[in-house]
Design a protein around this motif. Structure first.
Motif, PDB file in Angstrom:
ATOM      1  N   LEU A  29    -109.349  12.822 -35.257  1.00  0.00           N
ATOM      2  CA  LEU A  29    -109.940  11.959 -36.280  1.00  0.00           C
ATOM      3  C   LEU A  29    -110.970  12.732 -37.087  1.00  0.00           C
ATOM      4  CD1 LEU A  29    -110.073   9.157 -37.542  1.00  0.00           C
ATOM      5  CD2 LEU A  29    -111.827   8.553 -35.861  1.00  0.00           C
ATOM      6  N   ASP A  30    -111.466  13.819 -36.514  1.00  0.00           N
ATOM      7  CA  ASP A  30    -112.464  14.669 -37.169  1.00  0.00           C
ATOM      8  C   ASP A  30    -111.733  15.812 -37.875  1.00  0.00           C
ATOM      9  OD1 ASP A  30    -114.436  16.616 -37.771  1.00  0.00           O
ATOM     10  OD2 ASP A  30    -115.690  15.937 -36.102  1.00  0.00           O
ATOM     11  N   LYS A  31    -111.536  15.701 -39.185  1.00  0.00           N
ATOM     12  CA  LYS A  31    -110.759  16.695 -39.922  1.00  0.00           C
ATOM     13  C   LYS A  31    -111.379  18.094 -39.817  1.00  0.00           C
ATOM     14  CE  LYS A  31    -109.084  13.459 -43.479  1.00  0.00           C
ATOM     15  NZ  LYS A  31    -109.809  12.229 -43.098  1.00  0.00           N
ATOM     16  N   TRP A  32    -112.698  18.160 -39.946  1.00  0.00           N
ATOM     17  CA  TRP A  32    -113.360  19.466 -39.927  1.00  0.00           C
ATOM     18  C   TRP A  32    -113.212  20.141 -38.567  1.00  0.00           C
ATOM     19  CZ3 TRP A  32    -114.731  23.165 -42.907  1.00  0.00           C
ATOM     20  CH2 TRP A  32    -115.659  24.130 -42.504  1.00  0.00           C
ATOM     21  N   LEU A  33    -113.423  19.398 -37.489  1.00  0.00           N
ATOM     22  CA  LEU A  33    -113.271  19.962 -36.154  1.00  0.00           C
ATOM     23  C   LEU A  33    -111.831  20.401 -35.919  1.00  0.00           C
ATOM     24  CD1 LEU A  33    -114.420  20.631 -33.385  1.00  0.00           C
ATOM     25  CD2 LEU A  33    -114.057  18.238 -32.718  1.00  0.00           C
ATOM     26  N   THR A  34    -110.883  19.612 -36.401  1.00  0.00           N
ATOM     27  CA  THR A  34    -109.477  19.982 -36.261  1.00  0.00           C
ATOM     28  C   THR A  34    -109.191  21.289 -36.978  1.00  0.00           C
ATOM     29  OG1 THR A  34    -108.807  17.672 -36.079  1.00  0.00           O
ATOM     30  CG2 THR A  34    -107.104  19.251 -36.700  1.00  0.00           C
ATOM     31  N   LYS A  35    -109.747  21.456 -38.179  1.00  0.00           N
ATOM     32  CA  LYS A  35    -109.554  22.700 -38.926  1.00  0.00           C
ATOM     33  C   LYS A  35    -110.091  23.896 -38.130  1.00  0.00           C
ATOM     34  CE  LYS A  35    -110.684  22.602 -43.365  1.00  0.00           C
ATOM     35  NZ  LYS A  35    -109.501  23.009 -44.148  1.00  0.00           N
ATOM     36  N   LEU A  36    -111.260  23.729 -37.525  1.00  0.00           N
ATOM     37  CA  LEU A  36    -111.845  24.822 -36.755  1.00  0.00           C
ATOM     38  C   LEU A  36    -110.962  25.188 -35.556  1.00  0.00           C
ATOM     39  CD1 LEU A  36    -115.621  23.774 -36.702  1.00  0.00           C
ATOM     40  CD2 LEU A  36    -114.504  25.446 -38.196  1.00  0.00           C
ATOM     41  N   ILE A  37    -110.437  24.167 -34.887  1.00  0.00           N
ATOM     42  CA  ILE A  37    -109.622  24.418 -33.694  1.00  0.00           C
ATOM     43  C   ILE A  37    -108.313  25.117 -34.053  1.00  0.00           C
ATOM     44  CG2 ILE A  37    -108.288  23.281 -31.867  1.00  0.00           C
ATOM     45  CD1 ILE A  37    -110.531  21.215 -31.687  1.00  0.00           C
ATOM     46  N   VAL A  38    -107.610  24.622 -35.061  1.00  0.00           N
ATOM     47  CA  VAL A  38    -106.320  25.233 -35.382  1.00  0.00           C
ATOM     48  C   VAL A  38    -106.490  26.630 -35.983  1.00  0.00           C
ATOM     49  CG1 VAL A  38    -105.169  23.002 -35.639  1.00  0.00           C
ATOM     50  CG2 VAL A  38    -106.141  24.123 -37.649  1.00  0.00           C
ATOM     51  N   SER A  39    -107.636  26.863 -36.621  1.00  0.00           N
ATOM     52  CA  SER A  39    -107.862  28.203 -37.178  1.00  0.00           C
ATOM     53  C   SER A  39    -107.941  29.253 -36.073  1.00  0.00           C
ATOM     54  CB  SER A  39    -109.142  28.216 -38.014  1.00  0.00           C
ATOM     55  OG  SER A  39    -110.295  28.054 -37.210  1.00  0.00           O
ATOM     56  N   ARG A  40    -108.393  28.843 -34.881  1.00  0.00           N
ATOM     57  CA  ARG A  40    -108.444  29.779 -33.750  1.00  0.00           C
ATOM     58  C   ARG A  40    -107.053  30.110 -33.238  1.00  0.00           C
ATOM     59  NH1 ARG A  40    -113.550  30.448 -31.525  1.00  0.00           N
ATOM     60  NH2 ARG A  40    -112.489  32.141 -30.419  1.00  0.00           N
ATOM     61  N   ALA A  41    -106.086  29.276 -33.612  1.00  0.00           N
ATOM     62  CA  ALA A  41    -104.691  29.546 -33.244  1.00  0.00           C
ATOM     63  C   ALA A  41    -103.963  30.235 -34.399  1.00  0.00           C
ATOM     64  CB  ALA A  41    -103.989  28.242 -32.881  1.00  0.00           C
ATOM     65  N   ASN A  42    -104.742  30.786 -35.344  1.00  0.00           N
ATOM     66  CA  ASN A  42    -104.188  31.513 -36.497  1.00  0.00           C
ATOM     67  C   ASN A  42    -103.338  30.630 -37.397  1.00  0.00           C
ATOM     68  OD1 ASN A  42    -105.359  34.044 -35.771  1.00  0.00           O
ATOM     69  ND2 ASN A  42    -103.750  34.296 -34.214  1.00  0.00           N
ATOM     70  N   ILE A  43    -103.682  29.346 -37.458  1.00  0.00           N
ATOM     71  CA  ILE A  43    -103.052  28.435 -38.403  1.00  0.00           C
ATOM     72  C   ILE A  43    -103.993  28.306 -39.593  1.00  0.00           C
ATOM     73  CG2 ILE A  43    -102.244  26.079 -38.812  1.00  0.00           C
ATOM     74  CD1 ILE A  43    -101.580  25.885 -35.855  1.00  0.00           C
ATOM     75  N   ASP A  44    -103.513  28.682 -40.761  1.00  0.00           N
ATOM     76  CA  ASP A  44    -104.357  28.644 -41.947  1.00  0.00           C
ATOM     77  C   ASP A  44    -104.567  27.215 -42.432  1.00  0.00           C
ATOM     78  OD1 ASP A  44    -104.672  31.449 -42.259  1.00  0.00           O
ATOM     79  OD2 ASP A  44    -102.600  31.533 -42.971  1.00  0.00           O
ATOM     80  N   THR A  45    -105.767  26.938 -42.885  1.00  0.00           N
ATOM     81  CA  THR A  45    -106.059  25.657 -43.513  1.00  0.00           C
ATOM     82  C   THR A  45    -106.683  25.926 -44.876  1.00  0.00           C
ATOM     83  OG1 THR A  45    -108.343  25.402 -42.728  1.00  0.00           O
ATOM     84  CG2 THR A  45    -106.581  24.741 -41.222  1.00  0.00           C
ATOM     85  N   ALA A  46    -106.645  24.933 -45.721  1.00  0.00           N
ATOM     86  CA  ALA A  46    -107.268  25.085 -47.037  1.00  0.00           C
ATOM     87  C   ALA A  46    -108.755  25.389 -46.864  1.00  0.00           C
ATOM     88  CB  ALA A  46    -107.085  23.809 -47.854  1.00  0.00           C
ATOM     89  N   PRO A  63    -104.216  15.561 -50.032  1.00  0.00           N
ATOM     90  CA  PRO A  63    -103.652  16.880 -49.994  1.00  0.00           C
ATOM     91  C   PRO A  63    -104.755  17.899 -49.951  1.00  0.00           C
ATOM     92  CG  PRO A  63    -103.110  15.711 -51.994  1.00  0.00           C
ATOM     93  CD  PRO A  63    -103.969  14.818 -51.171  1.00  0.00           C
ATOM     94  N   ALA A  64    -104.762  18.691 -48.957  1.00  0.00           N
ATOM     95  CA  ALA A  64    -105.744  19.740 -48.892  1.00  0.00           C
ATOM     96  C   ALA A  64    -105.286  20.792 -49.844  1.00  0.00           C
ATOM     97  CB  ALA A  64    -105.751  20.313 -47.539  1.00  0.00           C
ATOM     98  N   GLN A  65    -106.159  21.532 -50.354  1.00  0.00           N
ATOM     99  CA  GLN A  65    -105.764  22.389 -51.441  1.00  0.00           C
ATOM    100  C   GLN A  65    -106.403  23.744 -51.325  1.00  0.00           C
ATOM    101  OE1 GLN A  65    -104.017  20.293 -53.102  1.00  0.00           O
ATOM    102  NE2 GLN A  65    -104.737  18.443 -52.247  1.00  0.00           N
ATOM    103  N   GLY A  66    -105.811  24.751 -51.877  1.00  0.00           N
ATOM    104  CA  GLY A  66    -106.440  26.051 -51.816  1.00  0.00           C
ATOM    105  C   GLY A  66    -105.680  27.120 -52.544  1.00  0.00           C
ATOM    106  N   PRO A  67    -106.368  28.151 -53.045  1.00  0.00           N
ATOM    107  CA  PRO A  67    -105.747  29.191 -53.854  1.00  0.00           C
ATOM    108  C   PRO A  67    -105.285  30.359 -53.020  1.00  0.00           C
ATOM    109  CG  PRO A  67    -108.090  29.464 -53.887  1.00  0.00           C
ATOM    110  CD  PRO A  67    -107.801  28.307 -52.989  1.00  0.00           C
ATOM    111  N   ALA A  68    -105.132  30.184 -51.726  1.00  0.00           N
ATOM    112  CA  ALA A  68    -104.765  31.306 -50.880  1.00  0.00           C
ATOM    113  C   ALA A  68    -103.326  31.725 -51.122  1.00  0.00           C
ATOM    114  CB  ALA A  68    -104.970  30.922 -49.421  1.00  0.00           C
ATOM    115  N   ASP A  69    -102.900  32.751 -50.386  1.00  0.00           N
ATOM    116  CA  ASP A  69    -101.551  33.307 -50.494  1.00  0.00           C
ATOM    117  C   ASP A  69    -100.511  32.189 -50.523  1.00  0.00           C
ATOM    118  OD1 ASP A  69     -99.731  35.749 -48.489  1.00  0.00           O
ATOM    119  OD2 ASP A  69     -99.112  34.487 -50.152  1.00  0.00           O
ATOM    120  N   PRO A  70     -99.707  32.090 -51.572  1.00  0.00           N
ATOM    121  CA  PRO A  70     -98.748  30.986 -51.694  1.00  0.00           C
ATOM    122  C   PRO A  70     -97.666  31.025 -50.644  1.00  0.00           C
ATOM    123  CG  PRO A  70     -98.354  32.616 -53.399  1.00  0.00           C
ATOM    124  CD  PRO A  70     -99.658  32.979 -52.740  1.00  0.00           C
TER     125      PRO A  70
END
Length: 335
Positions: A106-123, A314-321
């Motif tokens: 339910l916590d979007k920010w915490l989820t982003k932090l957790i998945v980033s440790r698994a090398n999953i990119d987020t916006a 939609p999360a958004q970002g200019p990273a590698d397409p």
């Protein structure tokens, strides 16, 4: 099998208030109960409004073999974890992810932090609260515009709008302070600011034990009208999801290049393992467009919301397409 079906019944009009947008309509409750009964189960419907002691009494009387749960608490950042935690304490098996996973996703920010440790990119994004608001305004967000502003602890696209009266997408840095102040007044627990990704929405469902792809279902493309003068950005906002669902169509399978579809499956499986999702879930993605409007061979993963999607923007970002970005937290569909 004796099944207790616990749920929140929606009584308010979603056109007038967001308060119960995540609750189940009478039609949804009836359809779920009918499906369980058609599978040969004895179903007892239990609406959870009122004191928790009422629910405890009903469960004690019923003594179910399992609880099919879509219910959640009424308020707070831990509301989706309330009933799973209660059922764990009672020792009654239930469907959906456990209390810990429900609280995390339910916590979007915490989820982003957790998945980033698994090398999953987020916006690229940041969490803004009442405490750090002044600092963010003074130093700047450090993000590429446009950005999208959305509640950090909501689902069902609550707090996400895109119409004549305003949009959750902020085009210029000068407009961000006003957008943040407005969002924090309505959602004081915090708002998430992410770089906007122009593209199409893709949803990947998960039902554990179903099919031959570790429970992953065929990707579905969410389609709605392209941006207009009144709807400047193509985002799946609150009105489209809850008030005007007739304007939304779904294409299954989604129109995806094979390599993108394979990448979606890979990242979905990793996100499910990393977050500890179980039984059922939905992960929402954003596939980029290039400047000519053609689909690029990349996508942005987002979760639901649930939850379904927990408030999905939609999360958004200019990273590698060519990379996939987890846009919204992956949340259990049935909690």
């Amino acid at each position: 099998m004796k099944v207790a079906f616990t749920y929140n019944l929606r009584l308010t009009d979603v056109r007038e208030t967001e308060k119960e947008a995540e609750y189940d309509s009478a039609e949804t409750v009836g359809a779920i109960a009918a499906a369980l009964e058609a599978a040969g189960h004895e179903v007892e419907k239990i609406e959870v409004s009122g004191p928790a002691s009422n629910l405890l009494e009903r469960l004690e009387q019923l003594d179910p073999d399992i609880i099919f749960n879509t219910a959640e608490g009424q308020s707070g950042r831990m509301r989706e974890a309330f009933y799973p935690a209660l059922f764990d304490e009672l020792g009654i098996p239930y469907t959906g992810s456990d209390a810990y996973t429900d609280a995390v996703t339910l916590d979007k920010w915490l989820t982003k932090l957790i998945v980033s440790r698994a090398n999953i990119d987020t916006a690229r994004g940041m969490l803004v609260t009442v405490r750090n608001f002044d600092q963010v305004i003074e130093r700047g967000a450090g993000l590429a515009f446009p950005v999208i502003v959305k509640p950090n602890h909501e689902g069902s696209s609550k707090g996400i709008y895109n119409g004549a009266l305003g949009s959750s997408v902020v085009k210029e840095p000068k407009d961000l302070p006003g957008a943040l102040k407005s969002a924090l007044r309505q959602y004081p627990d915090g708002v998430l600011v992410e770089e906007y990704i122009a593209g199409v929405d893709i949803a990947v469902g998960f039902i554990e034990g179903v099919g031959h792809d570790d429970g992953l279902l065929t990707p579905v493309e969410v389609m709605f009208d392209q941006p207009t003068s009144e709807r400047a950005f193509n985002i799946y906002d609150y009105r489209l999801k809850n008030v005007e669902p007739g304007k939304v169509q779904y294409r299954c399978p989604a129109n995806l290049p094979r390599d993108v579809a394979a990448r979606l499956r890979s990242i979905s499986s990793e996100a499910i393992r990393t977050l500890g999702l179980r039984d059922l879930a939905r992960l929402d993605y954003r596939q980029r467009h290039d400047r000519r409007g053609a689909q690029r061979r990349g996508a942005a993963l987002g979760a639901g919301d649930g939850e379904p999607a927990r408030g999905r923007a939609p999360a958004q970002g200019p990273a590698d397409p060519g990379r996939l970005h987890l846009q919204r937290q992956a949340q259990p569909r049935w909690r």
